[in-house]
Design a protein around this motif. Structure first.
Motif, PDB file in Angstrom:
ATOM      1  N   ASP A  31      10.886  89.796  68.545  1.00  0.00           N
ATOM      2  CA  ASP A  31       9.571  89.689  69.170  1.00  0.00           C
ATOM      3  C   ASP A  31       8.455  89.475  68.155  1.00  0.00           C
ATOM      4  O   ASP A  31       8.467  90.077  67.073  1.00  0.00           O
ATOM      5  N   ASP A  32       7.509  88.624  68.535  1.00  0.00           N
ATOM      6  CA  ASP A  32       6.290  88.476  67.747  1.00  0.00           C
ATOM      7  C   ASP A  32       5.277  89.513  68.236  1.00  0.00           C
ATOM      8  O   ASP A  32       5.618  90.402  69.032  1.00  0.00           O
ATOM      9  N   GLU A  33       4.040  89.404  67.782  1.00  0.00           N
ATOM     10  CA  GLU A  33       2.998  90.370  68.114  1.00  0.00           C
ATOM     11  C   GLU A  33       2.669  90.390  69.608  1.00  0.00           C
ATOM     12  O   GLU A  33       2.111  91.354  70.123  1.00  0.00           O
ATOM     13  N   GLU A  34       3.056  89.347  70.320  1.00  0.00           N
ATOM     14  CA  GLU A  34       2.760  89.260  71.746  1.00  0.00           C
ATOM     15  C   GLU A  34       3.973  89.563  72.611  1.00  0.00           C
ATOM     16  O   GLU A  34       3.937  89.372  73.829  1.00  0.00           O
ATOM     17  N   GLY A  35       5.051  90.040  71.969  1.00  0.00           N
ATOM     18  CA  GLY A  35       6.242  90.398  72.721  1.00  0.00           C
ATOM     19  C   GLY A  35       7.122  89.223  73.108  1.00  0.00           C
ATOM     20  O   GLY A  35       7.993  89.352  73.964  1.00  0.00           O
ATOM     21  N   VAL A  36       6.915  88.080  72.467  1.00  0.00           N
ATOM     22  CA  VAL A  36       7.699  86.879  72.749  1.00  0.00           C
ATOM     23  C   VAL A  36       8.733  86.718  71.636  1.00  0.00           C
ATOM     24  O   VAL A  36       8.406  86.855  70.450  1.00  0.00           O
ATOM     25  N   ASN A  86      10.058  85.089  69.091  1.00  0.00           N
ATOM     26  CA  ASN A  86       9.566  83.945  68.345  1.00  0.00           C
ATOM     27  C   ASN A  86       9.773  84.107  66.836  1.00  0.00           C
ATOM     28  O   ASN A  86       9.285  83.299  66.072  1.00  0.00           O
ATOM     29  N   LYS A  87      10.443  85.190  66.438  1.00  0.00           N
ATOM     30  CA  LYS A  87      10.654  85.442  65.013  1.00  0.00           C
ATOM     31  C   LYS A  87      12.145  85.556  64.704  1.00  0.00           C
ATOM     32  O   LYS A  87      12.934  85.994  65.533  1.00  0.00           O
TER      33      LYS A  87
END
Length: 150
Positions: free
Chosen positions: A56-61, A63-64
């Motif tokens: 998860d990225d900072e937005e909870g997606v 993406n990392k």
């Protein structure tokens, strides 16, 4: 090569009740090697695994990658990933590579992951009776096979 990649908050592998590999946040990778697998497969898989965007990225997606989150990896050999269950109730492992092929390829795969990630990769003990403990985060589990690259 066939792998099961699991995003984890922690994972460990033990032999004879002794922990031989342990990680915190990262990936547990179960790997099965087939007779037709090559070093090209190991290189392709290591690059793909290191760059999978399943954290998860900072937005909870998601993406990392494991590289982006500075995660660790634990790799465990598992010939049973090549089980054939079409006939009868006893799986056949006829397509799983013998140790003379699979050990060097397994070691090469671990080296490829280390080169790609720039980090030490923890491992189980090839051919041993291992106990694997993990906390699957999500749960997120990805199955990949180098026979399906294209």
């Amino acid at each position: 090569m066939r792998v099961v990649v699991q995003r984890v908050t922690e994972g460990s592998v033990s032999v004879n009740s002794e922990i031989i590999g342990e990680i915190e946040q990262g990936l547990v990778v179960l790997v099965g090697i087939e007779n037709s697998d090559t070093q090209v497969d190991a290189q392709w898989l290591s690059k793909k695994i290191c760059n999978l965007r399943i954290f998860d990225d900072e937005e909870g997606v998601m993406n990392k990658s494991v590289l982006d989150v500075d995660g660790s990896m634990l790799v465990v050999s598992q010939f049973t990933l090549h089980a054939k269950t079409k006939k009868g109730n006893r799986p056949s492992y006829i397509h799983a590579a013998k140790p003379e092929l699979s050990i060097p390829l397994y070691e090469n795969f671990v080296t490829c992951l280390e080169n790609e990630s720039g980090k030490n990769v923890k491992t189980g003990k090839f051919g041993a009776d291992m106990k694997l403990t993990l906390v699957n985060d999500g749960p997120v589990t990805i199955i990949m096979d180098t026979k399906n690259k294209e």
